[in-house]
Write a protein that holds these residues in place. Structure first.
Motif, short mmCIF file in Angstrom:
data_model
loop_
_atom_site.label_atom_id
_atom_site.label_comp_id
_atom_site.label_asym_id
_atom_site.label_seq_id
_atom_site.Cartn_x
_atom_site.Cartn_y
_atom_site.Cartn_z
N VAL A 118 68.36 -69.28 12.76
CA VAL A 118 67.40 -68.46 12.02
C VAL A 118 66.07 -68.48 12.76
CG1 VAL A 118 66.25 -68.08 9.82
CG2 VAL A 118 68.56 -69.06 9.87
N VAL A 119 65.54 -67.30 13.07
CA VAL A 119 64.29 -67.19 13.82
C VAL A 119 63.35 -66.23 13.10
CG1 VAL A 119 65.44 -67.65 16.02
CG2 VAL A 119 65.13 -65.28 15.27
N GLY A 120 62.07 -66.37 13.38
CA GLY A 120 61.08 -65.45 12.86
C GLY A 120 60.83 -64.33 13.85
N LEU A 121 60.75 -63.12 13.34
CA LEU A 121 60.46 -61.95 14.18
C LEU A 121 59.71 -60.97 13.30
CD1 LEU A 121 60.96 -60.75 17.02
CD2 LEU A 121 63.01 -59.65 16.08
N ASN A 122 58.39 -60.95 13.43
CA ASN A 122 57.57 -60.24 12.45
C ASN A 122 57.33 -58.78 12.77
OD1 ASN A 122 57.37 -62.52 10.89
ND2 ASN A 122 55.42 -63.16 11.76
N ALA A 123 57.48 -58.37 14.03
CA ALA A 123 57.20 -56.97 14.35
C ALA A 123 57.89 -56.56 15.64
CB ALA A 123 55.70 -56.74 14.48
N ILE A 124 58.35 -55.31 15.67
CA ILE A 124 58.96 -54.69 16.84
C ILE A 124 58.27 -53.36 17.08
CG2 ILE A 124 61.06 -53.57 17.71
CD1 ILE A 124 61.42 -56.50 17.76
N ASP A 125 57.90 -53.07 18.34
CA ASP A 125 57.31 -51.77 18.64
C ASP A 125 58.38 -50.79 19.09
OD1 ASP A 125 57.89 -52.26 21.30
OD2 ASP A 125 55.85 -52.85 21.83
N GLU A 126 57.97 -49.58 19.50
CA GLU A 126 58.94 -48.55 19.84
C GLU A 126 59.84 -48.94 21.02
OE1 GLU A 126 55.81 -47.83 19.07
OE2 GLU A 126 55.76 -46.04 17.79
N GLU A 127 59.38 -49.84 21.86
CA GLU A 127 60.19 -50.27 23.00
C GLU A 127 61.09 -51.45 22.66
OE1 GLU A 127 56.79 -49.53 23.46
OE2 GLU A 127 57.52 -47.57 24.07
N ASN A 128 61.22 -51.73 21.36
CA ASN A 128 62.09 -52.82 20.90
C ASN A 128 61.67 -54.18 21.45
OD1 ASN A 128 63.63 -51.23 19.28
ND2 ASN A 128 65.26 -50.92 20.77
N VAL A 156 63.98 -63.88 9.89
CA VAL A 156 63.04 -63.89 8.78
C VAL A 156 61.80 -63.12 9.20
CG1 VAL A 156 61.63 -65.29 7.24
CG2 VAL A 156 63.87 -66.12 7.96
N ILE A 157 61.42 -62.14 8.40
CA ILE A 157 60.22 -61.34 8.67
C ILE A 157 59.17 -61.71 7.63
CG2 ILE A 157 59.30 -59.03 9.04
CD1 ILE A 157 62.23 -58.05 9.15
N THR A 158 58.09 -62.32 8.07
CA THR A 158 56.99 -62.65 7.15
C THR A 158 56.07 -61.46 7.04
OG1 THR A 158 57.12 -64.97 7.80
CG2 THR A 158 55.13 -64.26 6.68
N SER A 166 54.75 -51.44 11.32
CA SER A 166 55.90 -51.69 12.19
C SER A 166 57.15 -52.14 11.44
CB SER A 166 55.54 -52.77 13.22
OG SER A 166 55.23 -53.99 12.58
N PHE A 167 57.03 -52.43 10.14
CA PHE A 167 58.12 -53.06 9.41
C PHE A 167 59.40 -52.22 9.45
CE2 PHE A 167 60.41 -54.18 5.44
CZ PHE A 167 60.57 -55.53 5.66
N ASN A 204 49.98 -51.63 -2.76
CA ASN A 204 50.08 -50.37 -2.01
C ASN A 204 50.87 -50.57 -0.71
OD1 ASN A 204 48.55 -48.84 -3.85
ND2 ASN A 204 46.64 -49.59 -2.95
N ASP A 205 50.64 -51.70 -0.02
CA ASP A 205 51.43 -52.01 1.18
C ASP A 205 52.91 -52.12 0.82
OD1 ASP A 205 49.07 -52.26 2.73
OD2 ASP A 205 48.85 -54.35 2.08
N LEU A 206 53.19 -52.77 -0.31
CA LEU A 206 54.57 -52.96 -0.73
C LEU A 206 55.22 -51.62 -1.06
CD1 LEU A 206 56.50 -55.34 -1.16
CD2 LEU A 206 55.77 -55.42 -3.55
N ARG A 207 54.52 -50.77 -1.79
CA ARG A 207 55.08 -49.48 -2.19
C ARG A 207 55.28 -48.54 -1.02
NH1 ARG A 207 51.48 -48.03 -5.89
NH2 ARG A 207 50.13 -47.12 -4.30
N GLU A 208 54.31 -48.49 -0.10
CA GLU A 208 54.33 -47.49 0.96
C GLU A 208 55.09 -47.91 2.21
OE1 GLU A 208 53.21 -44.50 0.43
OE2 GLU A 208 52.46 -45.04 -1.56
N HIS A 209 55.17 -49.21 2.48
CA HIS A 209 55.73 -49.65 3.75
C HIS A 209 56.94 -50.57 3.60
CE1 HIS A 209 52.41 -47.95 6.10
NE2 HIS A 209 51.60 -48.41 5.17
N PHE A 210 56.78 -51.71 2.93
CA PHE A 210 57.84 -52.71 2.91
C PHE A 210 59.01 -52.32 2.01
CE2 PHE A 210 53.90 -55.33 3.67
CZ PHE A 210 54.13 -55.49 5.02
#
Length: 395
Positions: A118-128, A156-158, A166-167, A204-210
């Motif tokens: 199990v690893v943490g990975l919080n964000a990926i951009d368009e280039e993966n 796990v994404i914090t 980016s989520f 608002n972050d929860l509703r619109e993104h996550f």
């Protein structure tokens, strides 16, 4: 005395760490705290006798080894071997710095290939490529090595302000690579306390993104909030299985009631992110099963009929439960309403616009959960699964 059966023990077996992350949630960047903790860490024998053996009596099937950095313990491989020998599933939560190819091979060998990394990975951009974590290249290489070595993978994404945009892309990358995942909320724990006010997410972050990304993907763990599952559908699918009033078979909504968490010194709590805030006592005083079953904290927090505010009048009071950690860290009361939830129910008759979508994705998730062994259709229930009428649909 409430009779419980839990799924997972999450054990932060050491506070020692080999990274200095400004958002560390274990307090492992506090050098004085680490030095004091090392002298008080549970020994292998204590872990076996006070935690692993009693956990069997609570129906636990998975042990998650974490820290700090669990692999800094000299007996880490011995503990992994013991876990598998005792019949548990085994997860190793790591920051990846110690997870060389050679170390992964050793983990595979001592667990007979039954470990999950199990690893943490919080964000990926368009280039993966991970865009926030300094150790991102190492993390992605570890995930690749796990595939080649036949080890399970989990991410796990914090979630916080830093990865709202980016989520969705991160989830797409994880699903594309056939990796299971879950989200965890950023909380003011340990060294992360200093950045929580600035980086915490809001409704608002929860509703619109996550939330939109979580709703779309049954590949992830459905233990998140808000969770707009029809209580009638879960009762039908599960056969009414519950832990106190927390739905089981499969677990959904808030983590509390499905997980047990223990720190390096043996203190037991209800949730990984509440481990430093709420304690039910120490396994050094009572074996794990006795401690949990006699705990007033567990009796109250797993009784969702006691929830307050919007959570207490919501149609999804039981199938969601609101995030108890968000209630605690925002309001100082773990039974209060979840202030990050964007749903505004008038009463139990208010149906979310997302219920139909949630129901549809949940049915797909049941197939994933059944193949993973965490869901058993009624009539063919796992012998350890509690099954008695739940409170779903109460008015």
């Amino acid at each position: 005395m409430v009779q419980y059966q839990f799924q997972v023990v999450y054990f932060e077996a050491t506070r020692r760490c080999n990274l200095r992350c400004p958002a560390c949630m274990t307090g492992s960047n506090d050098a004085k705290k680490v030095r004091r903790s090392v002298l008080k860490e549970l020994t292998l024998e204590e872990i076996r006798d006070r935690m692993l053996e009693p956990a069997k009596r609570l129906g636990v099937h998975t042990i998650g080894w974490s820290g700090g950095e669990f692999l800094l313990r000299k007996d880490a491989l011995d503990l992994l071997r013991l876990t598998v020998d005792m019949g548990y599933k085994c997860s190793v939560l790591s920051n990846c710095k110690k997870l060389t190819r050679q170390r992964l091979e050793k983990i595979r060998d001592v667990t007979a290939g039954k470990a999950r990394i199990v690893v943490g990975l919080n964000a990926i951009d368009e280039e993966n490529r991970a865009s926030r974590d300094a150790e991102s290249d190492r993390t992605l290489q570890v995930l690749k090595d796990c595939v080649e070595l036949g080890l399970g993978q989990h991410v796990v994404i914090t979630i916080g302000k830093y990865n709202t945009a980016s989520f969705g892309r991160t989830i797409e990358f994880i699903v594309k690579n056939n990796i299971s995942y879950n989200r965890s909320p950023l909380v003011p724990r340990g060294s992360g306390s200093g950045c929580w006010e600035e980086l915490r997410f809001d409704k608002n972050d929860l509703r619109e993104h996550f939330h939109p990304a979580l709703r779309r993907n049954p590949h992830g763990y459905v233990s998140y909030t808000p969770f707009f599952l029809s209580p009638e559908l879960h009762a039908q699918a599960s056969g009414g299985a519950r832990n106190n009033t927390v739905p089981q078979n499969p677990a959904i909504g808030c983590w509390i009631g499905s997980w047990l968490t223990i720190n390096a010194e043996g203190e037991v709590s209800v949730c990984p992110v509440l481990l430093d805030a709420l304690s039910a006592g120490s396994v050094r005083d009572k074996p794990l099963d006795e401690l949990v079953r006699s705990s007033e904290l567990f009796a109250e927090i797993t009784d969702r009929s006691r929830l307050k505010g919007r959570c207490g009048r919501c149609r999804y009071q039981y199938t969601c439960g609101g995030c108890r950690a968000m209630a605690y860290f925002h309001k100082g009361d773990y039974m209060q309403e979840d202030p990050t939830c964007f749903f505004e129910p008038l009463d139990r008759s208010t149906v979310s616009e997302y219920e139909e979508e949630t129901n549809r994705v949940f049915k797909k998730y049941l197939l994933v959960a059944r193949s993973a062994g965490v869901y058993h259709p009624p009539g063919r229930a796992h012998p350890d699964a509690p099954a008695h009428p739940g409170p779903y649909g109460k008015s």
